[in-house]
Design an enzyme around this catalytic site. Structure first.
Site, PDB file in Angstrom:
ATOM      1  N   ASN A  10       0.853  -1.191   0.000  1.00  0.00           N
ATOM      2  CA  ASN A  10       0.000   0.000   0.000  1.00  0.00           C
ATOM      3  C   ASN A  10       0.894   1.248   0.000  1.00  0.00           C
ATOM      4  OD1 ASN A  10      -1.380   2.266   1.094  1.00  0.00           O
ATOM      5  ND2 ASN A  10      -3.071   0.930   1.654  1.00  0.00           N
ATOM      6  N   HIS A  13       0.996   6.270   1.728  1.00  0.00           N
ATOM      7  CA  HIS A  13       1.820   7.190   2.517  1.00  0.00           C
ATOM      8  C   HIS A  13       2.906   7.871   1.699  1.00  0.00           C
ATOM      9  CE1 HIS A  13      -0.399   6.406   6.059  1.00  0.00           C
ATOM     10  NE2 HIS A  13      -0.291   5.117   5.861  1.00  0.00           N
ATOM     11  N   HIS A  46      -5.583   3.704  -1.987  1.00  0.00           N
ATOM     12  CA  HIS A  46      -6.910   4.051  -1.468  1.00  0.00           C
ATOM     13  C   HIS A  46      -7.215   5.478  -1.907  1.00  0.00           C
ATOM     14  CE1 HIS A  46      -9.642   4.405   2.393  1.00  0.00           C
ATOM     15  NE2 HIS A  46     -10.291   4.676   1.284  1.00  0.00           N
ATOM     16  N   ARG A  48      -9.363   8.204  -1.311  1.00  0.00           N
ATOM     17  CA  ARG A  48     -10.365   8.610  -0.312  1.00  0.00           C
ATOM     18  C   ARG A  48     -11.207   9.738  -0.858  1.00  0.00           C
ATOM     19  NH1 ARG A  48      -9.196   6.816   5.246  1.00  0.00           N
ATOM     20  NH2 ARG A  48     -10.869   8.243   5.806  1.00  0.00           N
ATOM     21  N   ARG A  52      -6.985  12.840   0.583  1.00  0.00           N
ATOM     22  CA  ARG A  52      -5.925  13.310   1.497  1.00  0.00           C
ATOM     23  C   ARG A  52      -4.551  12.743   1.140  1.00  0.00           C
ATOM     24  NH1 ARG A  52      -7.275   9.964   6.995  1.00  0.00           N
ATOM     25  NH2 ARG A  52      -9.250  11.037   6.798  1.00  0.00           N
ATOM     26  N   GLU A  73      -8.638   0.526  -3.254  1.00  0.00           N
ATOM     27  CA  GLU A  73      -9.535   0.613  -2.088  1.00  0.00           C
ATOM     28  C   GLU A  73     -10.428   1.824  -2.242  1.00  0.00           C
ATOM     29  OE1 GLU A  73      -7.250   0.799   1.477  1.00  0.00           O
ATOM     30  OE2 GLU A  73      -6.283  -1.112   1.124  1.00  0.00           O
ATOM     31  N   THR A 104      -8.247   3.365   8.180  1.00  0.00           N
ATOM     32  CA  THR A 104      -9.497   2.588   8.142  1.00  0.00           C
ATOM     33  C   THR A 104      -9.607   1.802   9.447  1.00  0.00           C
ATOM     34  OG1 THR A 104      -9.080   2.432   5.778  1.00  0.00           O
ATOM     35  CG2 THR A 104     -10.870   1.105   6.648  1.00  0.00           C
ATOM     36  N   GLU A 154     -11.166  -9.238   2.748  1.00  0.00           N
ATOM     37  CA  GLU A 154      -9.898  -8.914   3.394  1.00  0.00           C
ATOM     38  C   GLU A 154     -10.202  -8.759   4.875  1.00  0.00           C
ATOM     39  OE1 GLU A 154      -7.262  -6.071   1.557  1.00  0.00           O
ATOM     40  OE2 GLU A 154      -6.464  -5.450   3.511  1.00  0.00           O
ATOM     41  N   HIS A 189      -3.690  -4.653   7.660  1.00  0.00           N
ATOM     42  CA  HIS A 189      -3.770  -3.519   8.577  1.00  0.00           C
ATOM     43  C   HIS A 189      -2.892  -3.753   9.795  1.00  0.00           C
ATOM     44  CE1 HIS A 189      -5.178   0.174  10.364  1.00  0.00           C
ATOM     45  NE2 HIS A 189      -5.757   0.430   9.213  1.00  0.00           N
TER      46      HIS A 189
HETATM   47  N1  PXP Z   1      -5.843  -3.077   3.925  1.00  0.00           N
HETATM   48  C1  PXP Z   1      -6.784  -2.111   3.965  1.00  0.00           C
HETATM   49  C2  PXP Z   1      -8.141  -2.424   3.455  1.00  0.00           C
HETATM   50  C3  PXP Z   1      -6.458  -0.823   4.444  1.00  0.00           C
HETATM   51  O1  PXP Z   1      -7.410   0.136   4.482  1.00  0.00           O
HETATM   52  C4  PXP Z   1      -5.142  -0.558   4.863  1.00  0.00           C
HETATM   53  C5  PXP Z   1      -4.773   0.806   5.377  1.00  0.00           C
HETATM   54  O2  PXP Z   1      -4.950   1.744   4.413  1.00  0.00           O
HETATM   55  C6  PXP Z   1      -4.197  -1.593   4.773  1.00  0.00           C
HETATM   56  C7  PXP Z   1      -4.582  -2.851   4.321  1.00  0.00           C
HETATM   57  C8  PXP Z   1      -2.762  -1.382   5.153  1.00  0.00           C
HETATM   58  O3  PXP Z   1      -2.633  -1.091   6.500  1.00  0.00           O
HETATM   59  P1  PXP Z   1      -1.245  -0.621   7.064  1.00  0.00           P
HETATM   60  O4  PXP Z   1      -0.909   0.682   6.407  1.00  0.00           O
HETATM   61  O5  PXP Z   1      -1.470  -0.497   8.527  1.00  0.00           O
HETATM   62  O6  PXP Z   1      -0.235  -1.695   6.704  1.00  0.00           O
END
Ligand code: PXP
Length: 240
Positions: A10, A13, A46, A48, A52, A73, A104, A154, A189
């Site tokens: 992901n 960031h 993602h 949003r 952001r 996402e 999330t 997921e 997550h």
């Molecule tokens: N899966 C989903 C559906 C998420 O919303 C997120 C966070 O954006 C992640 C995985 C990844 O989480 P993390 O950034 O804590 O590894």
């Protein structure tokens, strides 16, 4: 034969860091390409509602490049469904979205929202997109996801990552149920080098989506090394 678990990285960031200065660096597409070069099996973004981090132009560029499957996402809104149907990522993961949340924070309540989710899932499926629902590891949510036509769930590992007692057992039970009801099982997550292996070892898990830890670790050991180490730990957890 034991199947390896896919790693979706992901990169939200990266966009957060870029946006902090309002310029173009670091560029999420360039980082997505570097992730794939380092062994990522997929890229997760993602988009949003408040834009952001990832913006429309990022989503467009990453989906157009798509040297690896893109997992998009999104909240279950008409606006997002229209964008997904146009960009055609390989997969969409429908997530709950509250404006004030930092990330999330919980899974989608599929049981409560099944009537509104069903047509969104159908629309995405008609566009050839694999649809996943981000849910808490709860039997009723897994069953509802299968019932309304999702192909994947997921499982939210946030509570497990926060050391909530009993959470690994809940994830284990929910993962076992996914195969019984014909769903593919992903998780994500809050996963880190320290906690990923118990999740990667669950036999039903096919994919993990990991972002924040990998980007933080990239500052210390570099992105390719962080991705390589995560994949090594995931493979080792499955005896590979
Ligand atoms: N899966 C989903 C559906 C998420 O919303 C997120 C966070 O954006 C992640 C995985 C990844 O989480 P993390 O950034 O804590 O590894």
């Amino acid at each position: 034969m034991t199947m390896p678990v896919r790693l979706g990285v992901n990169i939200d960031h990266v966009a957060t860091l870029r946006n902090a200065r309002g310029g173009g660096h670091p560029d999420p597409l360039t980082v997505a390409q570097a992730c794939v070069g380092a062994g990522a099996d997929g890229i997760t973004i993602h988009l949003r509602e408040d834009r952001r981090h990832i913006r429309d132009a990022d989503a467009e560029a990453i989906c157009a490049w798509a040297a690896r499957p893109v997992n998009f996402e999104m909240a279950a809104t008409d606006e997002m469904a229209a964008i997904a149907c146009r960009l055609k990522p390989r997969a969409v993961c429908v997530v709950p979205e509250r404006r004030a949340e930092i990330t999330t924070e919980g899974g989608l309540d599929v049981v409560k929202h099944r009537t509104t989710l069903r047509p969104v899932i159908a629309r995405l499926k008609d566009a050839g997109i694999v649809v996943s629902l981000f849910i808490d590891p709860v039997a009723a949510q897994v069953e509802a996801a299968a019932e309304i036509g999702a192909a994947v769930v997921e499982l939210h590992t946030g509570a497990y990552a926060n050391d909530k007692p009993g959470e690994l057992a809940r994830l284990q039970a929910a993962a076992a149920l996914t195969t019984q009801v014909g769903l593919e099982c992903h998780a994500g997550h809050g996963l880190t080098f320290a906690n990923v292996q118990a999740i990667a070892a669950l036999p039903e898990i096919r994919e993990l989506n990991i972002g924040h830890f990998l980007m933080g670790e990239a500052l210390l050991i570099g992105l390719p090394a962080a991705i390589a180490e995560m994949k090594r730990l995931m493979n080792a957890a499955r005896g590979l």
